[in-house]
Motif scaffolding. Structure first.
Motif, PDB file in Angstrom:
ATOM      1  N   MET A  94      26.933  60.263  35.888  1.00 48.50           N
ATOM      2  CA  MET A  94      26.774  59.137  35.090  1.00 48.50           C
ATOM      3  C   MET A  94      27.279  59.568  33.950  1.00 48.50           C
ATOM      4  O   MET A  94      27.445  61.053  33.744  1.00 48.50           O
ATOM      5  N   GLY A  95      27.512  58.333  33.516  1.00 43.64           N
ATOM      6  CA  GLY A  95      28.831  58.741  32.273  1.00 43.64           C
ATOM      7  C   GLY A  95      30.184  59.433  32.018  1.00 43.64           C
ATOM      8  O   GLY A  95      31.086  59.674  31.912  1.00 43.64           O
ATOM      9  N   MET A  96      31.030  59.104  33.580  1.00 46.07           N
ATOM     10  CA  MET A  96      32.603  59.926  33.624  1.00 46.07           C
ATOM     11  C   MET A  96      32.444  58.615  34.393  1.00 46.07           C
ATOM     12  O   MET A  96      32.416  57.481  35.546  1.00 46.07           O
ATOM     13  N   ALA A  97      34.033  58.546  34.894  1.00 46.73           N
ATOM     14  CA  ALA A  97      34.599  57.764  34.360  1.00 46.73           C
ATOM     15  C   ALA A  97      35.486  57.764  35.984  1.00 46.73           C
ATOM     16  O   ALA A  97      35.576  56.840  36.891  1.00 46.73           O
ATOM     17  N   ASP A  98      35.787  58.913  36.252  1.00 45.89           N
ATOM     18  CA  ASP A  98      36.128  59.250  37.980  1.00 45.89           C
ATOM     19  C   ASP A  98      34.640  60.589  38.690  1.00 45.89           C
ATOM     20  O   ASP A  98      34.714  61.064  38.395  1.00 45.89           O
ATOM     21  N   THR A  99      34.623  59.426  39.669  1.00 47.20           N
ATOM     22  CA  THR A  99      33.302  59.623  40.859  1.00 47.20           C
ATOM     23  C   THR A  99      33.511  59.467  42.267  1.00 47.20           C
ATOM     24  O   THR A  99      34.501  58.855  41.727  1.00 47.20           O
ATOM     25  N   PRO A 100      33.285  59.976  42.943  1.00 47.44           N
ATOM     26  CA  PRO A 100      33.137  59.457  43.817  1.00 47.44           C
ATOM     27  C   PRO A 100      33.224  58.040  44.343  1.00 47.44           C
ATOM     28  O   PRO A 100      34.095  57.253  45.585  1.00 47.44           O
ATOM     29  N   VAL A 101      32.333  57.986  43.712  1.00 47.93           N
ATOM     30  CA  VAL A 101      31.967  56.385  44.453  1.00 47.93           C
ATOM     31  C   VAL A 101      33.278  55.425  43.186  1.00 47.93           C
ATOM     32  O   VAL A 101      33.283  54.004  44.208  1.00 47.93           O
ATOM     33  N   ARG A 102      33.194  55.491  42.326  1.00 45.01           N
ATOM     34  CA  ARG A 102      34.192  54.971  41.784  1.00 45.01           C
ATOM     35  C   ARG A 102      35.741  55.093  42.849  1.00 45.01           C
ATOM     36  O   ARG A 102      36.688  54.213  42.346  1.00 45.01           O
ATOM     37  N   ALA A 103      35.469  56.151  42.988  1.00 44.77           N
ATOM     38  CA  ALA A 103      37.283  56.443  44.284  1.00 44.77           C
ATOM     39  C   ALA A 103      37.349  55.065  45.038  1.00 44.77           C
ATOM     40  O   ALA A 103      37.797  54.837  45.534  1.00 44.77           O
ATOM     41  N   LEU A 104      35.879  55.036  46.277  1.00 46.50           N
ATOM     42  CA  LEU A 104      36.149  53.919  47.190  1.00 46.50           C
ATOM     43  C   LEU A 104      36.207  53.032  46.473  1.00 46.50           C
ATOM     44  O   LEU A 104      36.995  52.026  47.162  1.00 46.50           O
ATOM     45  N   PHE A 105      35.920  52.791  45.029  1.00 48.10           N
ATOM     46  CA  PHE A 105      36.472  51.039  44.576  1.00 48.10           C
ATOM     47  C   PHE A 105      37.843  50.808  44.246  1.00 48.10           C
ATOM     48  O   PHE A 105      38.433  49.998  44.699  1.00 48.10           O
ATOM     49  N   ASP A 106      38.033  51.891  44.003  1.00 46.91           N
ATOM     50  CA  ASP A 106      39.650  52.080  43.566  1.00 46.91           C
ATOM     51  C   ASP A 106      40.759  51.612  44.879  1.00 46.91           C
ATOM     52  O   ASP A 106      41.660  50.995  45.329  1.00 46.91           O
ATOM     53  N   GLU A 107      40.071  52.432  45.988  1.00 47.55           N
ATOM     54  CA  GLU A 107      41.506  52.197  46.972  1.00 47.55           C
ATOM     55  C   GLU A 107      40.964  51.201  47.821  1.00 47.55           C
ATOM     56  O   GLU A 107      42.275  50.609  48.221  1.00 47.55           O
ATOM     57  N   GLY A 108      39.085  51.010  47.527  1.00 47.23           N
ATOM     58  CA  GLY A 108      38.992  49.623  48.314  1.00 47.23           C
ATOM     59  C   GLY A 108      40.463  48.575  47.661  1.00 47.23           C
ATOM     60  O   GLY A 108      40.919  47.494  48.272  1.00 47.23           O
ATOM     61  N   LEU A 109      40.496  48.667  46.266  1.00 47.43           N
ATOM     62  CA  LEU A 109      41.808  47.593  45.447  1.00 47.43           C
ATOM     63  C   LEU A 109      42.851  48.081  45.451  1.00 47.43           C
ATOM     64  O   LEU A 109      44.058  46.944  46.167  1.00 47.43           O
ATOM     65  N   ARG A 110      42.877  49.078  46.027  1.00 48.27           N
ATOM     66  CA  ARG A 110      44.685  49.836  46.277  1.00 48.27           C
ATOM     67  C   ARG A 110      44.847  49.692  47.302  1.00 48.27           C
ATOM     68  O   ARG A 110      46.004  48.163  47.970  1.00 48.27           O
ATOM     69  N   ARG A 111      43.805  49.289  48.699  1.00 44.85           N
ATOM     70  CA  ARG A 111      44.353  48.792  49.670  1.00 44.85           C
ATOM     71  C   ARG A 111      44.772  47.421  50.204  1.00 44.85           C
ATOM     72  O   ARG A 111      45.454  46.790  50.766  1.00 44.85           O
ATOM     73  N   TYR A 112      44.143  46.876  49.412  1.00 48.07           N
ATOM     74  CA  TYR A 112      43.787  45.111  49.573  1.00 48.07           C
ATOM     75  C   TYR A 112      43.455  44.223  48.983  1.00 48.07           C
ATOM     76  O   TYR A 112      42.913  43.741  48.905  1.00 48.07           O
ATOM     77  N   SER A 113      43.862  44.733  47.322  1.00 48.28           N
ATOM     78  CA  SER A 113      44.310  43.814  46.392  1.00 48.28           C
ATOM     79  C   SER A 113      45.333  42.543  47.153  1.00 48.28           C
ATOM     80  O   SER A 113      45.048  41.239  46.306  1.00 48.28           O
ATOM     81  N   ASN A 114      46.029  42.303  47.604  1.00 49.04           N
ATOM     82  CA  ASN A 114      46.798  41.563  48.545  1.00 49.04           C
ATOM     83  C   ASN A 114      46.101  40.874  49.317  1.00 49.04           C
ATOM     84  O   ASN A 114      46.430  39.021  49.282  1.00 49.04           O
ATOM     85  N   GLU A 115      44.793  40.772  48.821  1.00 49.83           N
ATOM     86  CA  GLU A 115      43.735  39.963  49.962  1.00 49.83           C
ATOM     87  C   GLU A 115      42.578  39.293  48.720  1.00 49.83           C
ATOM     88  O   GLU A 115      42.267  37.834  49.452  1.00 49.83           O
ATOM     89  N   LEU A 116      43.428  39.525  47.564  1.00 50.89           N
ATOM     90  CA  LEU A 116      42.515  38.576  46.326  1.00 50.89           C
ATOM     91  C   LEU A 116      44.112  37.613  45.138  1.00 50.89           C
ATOM     92  O   LEU A 116      45.027  38.466  45.377  1.00 50.89           O
ATOM     93  N   PRO A 117      43.266  37.348  44.794  1.00 47.32           N
ATOM     94  CA  PRO A 117      44.114  36.623  44.127  1.00 47.32           C
ATOM     95  C   PRO A 117      44.257  37.911  42.593  1.00 47.32           C
ATOM     96  O   PRO A 117      43.650  38.366  42.323  1.00 47.32           O
ATOM     97  N   PRO A 118      45.266  37.994  41.885  1.00 48.83           N
ATOM     98  CA  PRO A 118      45.225  38.765  40.874  1.00 48.83           C
ATOM     99  C   PRO A 118      43.899  38.351  39.667  1.00 48.83           C
ATOM    100  O   PRO A 118      43.279  37.626  39.474  1.00 48.83           O
ATOM    101  N   VAL A 119      43.866  39.759  39.421  1.00 44.80           N
ATOM    102  CA  VAL A 119      42.327  39.977  38.643  1.00 44.80           C
ATOM    103  C   VAL A 119      42.650  40.406  37.673  1.00 44.80           C
ATOM    104  O   VAL A 119      43.502  41.756  37.184  1.00 44.80           O
TER     105      VAL A 119
END
Length: 450
Positions: free
Chosen positions: A203-228
């Motif tokens: 809590m209160g941290m920008a870089d956490t294990p769960v944030r790493a999941l979200f970031d990696e999901g976005l890094r790998r698959y952002s090409n499947e989405l319109p720009p955000v």
């Protein structure tokens, strides 16, 4: 993927007015639409009523107005509140939060049925990111409407508030996509990963294990989405002197920052400001905390337990947390989750982890298991939920028997409100007429206390 920050305005002393928010968002949206150079419609992803104070409703109205302008090449296609596991918004809630947005544009996200899987993060990657707390793969899921199509949306406009969060560390950014419009498996596994790793370390941290999941999901698959395009606010309460100087009520809220851009930089800047204004470090432990849950926002303990996990790092061993919950109707946001909460109750972390391993129903609903962990005091202090109903038929809301059945203690809301008059309490420390010292939190969604 575009990496560009258009707006990064704010500091701990900022108090952005509506005109400034309008000007800044309008400017950034115009520049972003020019940069993507796509004439297709735009979908807006704001939060629901549980983030009413984020100003996301106001910002959604500004964006919808700009996209409805006859000179706009890009039109408003839809508004999809990022509900995650939450109940669909009622008409009254939509009217309250989004008065400037056409009602016929709103859609409802169904986290059990409306999802599309973009891909999966491997189990060994997840295990490493979570320091061994869990070992399973993680699906990168979004609402099926968001997937890029030739005749689909040209832009996802993701609007929300960055604030300390029990699962991700800080709310918003990619969480708004992968949880707010995600599916059951993604929500289950991400929430349980955070709970198993340890909420206090997140809590209160920008870089956490769960944030790493979200970031990696976005890094790998952002090409499947319109720009955000991320539109992120940071909000905190005005000090009494600030409120007096501006002619505002005590405890009124100020927008401390607005951060808009493609990529992660805008989130990092917002998270840094949120850590400054939303994380409250106290000089002493709290023996008695009183938290008020606004009835229109908090109708379930699924949401109301913010009162617990946003304060539990500040509460002393043997202390008491008194939660005034006038709108409390049930435990879970849906009936399936409600039944699991009733069955297992709010228990310490190790006990819930063991029960999830032993019981199929809990193992298949890991977000419920995570929620039960988040709602426990780990046996350190008393959690007393105050409602109207001591017994069935004597008022509204959850009864004393129901409250006590899940591991909490019960209190009379009527008596509590007579003793702790929230209209007279200051946010923070208060010394009552009888000498009792309490710590009052008027809205747990706005911060973290430790």
């Amino acid at each position: 993927m575009i990496e560009k920050t258009y707006i990064a305005k704010g500091c701990s002393a900022s108090d952005l007015c509506d005109d400034e928010l309008d000007e800044l968002l309008s400017q950034a949206l115009s520049e972003a639409l020019a940069d993507i150079n796509n004439a297709g419609p735009v979908i807006i992803l704001p939060p629901d009523i549980t983030r009413f104070h984020s100003r996301a409703g106001f910002l959604t109205g500004i964006a919808s107005c700009r996209l409805s302008d006859s000179n706009s090449r890009n039109k408003l296609g839809a508004v999809l509140p990022a509900l995650g596991t939450h109940m669909a918004m009622t008409d009254a809630q939509l009217n309250r939060m989004f008065p400037g947005t056409p009602k016929d544009k709103f859609l409802v996200h169904d986290w059990r049925n409306d999802v599309s899987e973009l891909g999966r993060l491997e189990a060994d990657w997840v295990e490493k990111a979570c320091s061994g707390a869990v070992c399973y793969d993680w699906p990168v899921q979004v609402n099926k409407l968001l997937r890029k199509k030739e005749d689909g949306f040209s832009l996802i406009l993701s609007i929300g508030q960055v604030v300390p969060h029990e699962v991700a560390g800080m709310a918003n950014h990619a969480k708004n996509i992968f949880v707010g419009t995600g599916g059951k498996e993604a929500i289950d596994k991400s929430h349980f990963a955070g709970a198993a790793y340890g909420m206090e370390k997140i809590m209160g941290m920008a870089d956490t294990p769960v944030r790493a999941l979200f970031d990696e999901g976005l890094r790998r698959y952002s090409n499947e989405l319109p720009p955000v395009l991320w539109v992120l606010t940071v909000v905190s309460a005005r000090t009494n002197s600030e409120a007096e100087a501006k002619g505002k009520a005590r405890g009124s809220l100020a927008v401390r920052g607005l951060f808009i851009g493609f990529g992660r930089e805008c989130f990092e800047k917002a998270a840094a400001l949120s850590a400054e204004v939303n994380v409250n470090t106290l000089n002493e432990r709290v023996n008695k905390a009183v938290v008020y849950l606004e009835p229109e926002e908090y109708r379930t303990t699924w949401l109301g337990n913010k009162a617990i996990y946003r304060t539990r790092m500040a509460i002393a061993d043997g202390g008491e947390l008194l939660i005034l919950a006038p709108g409390l109707e049930r435990f879970g946001e849906d009936l399936g989750m409600d039944s699991l909460i009733r069955k297992y109750g709010y228990r310490p972390r190790n006990e819930i982890i063991a029960k999830a391993a032993e019981n199929t129903d809990l193992n298949e609903n890991l977000s419920a298991a995570a929620h039960l962990i988040h709602g426990s005091s780990e046996g350190r202090f008393t959690v007393r939920y105050c409602t109207y109903s001591e017994a069935p038929g004597k008022g509204s809301g959850l009864t004393r028997k129901e409250i006590e059945s899940v591991g909490f203690e019960w209190g009379s809301l009527k008596e509590a409100q007579e003793h702790y008059d929230i209209t007279k309490l200051n946010s923070g420390w208060n010394i009552l007429s009888g000498g009792e010292k309490i710590f009052f939190v008027p809205n747990p969604a706005l911060g973290l206390w430790r």
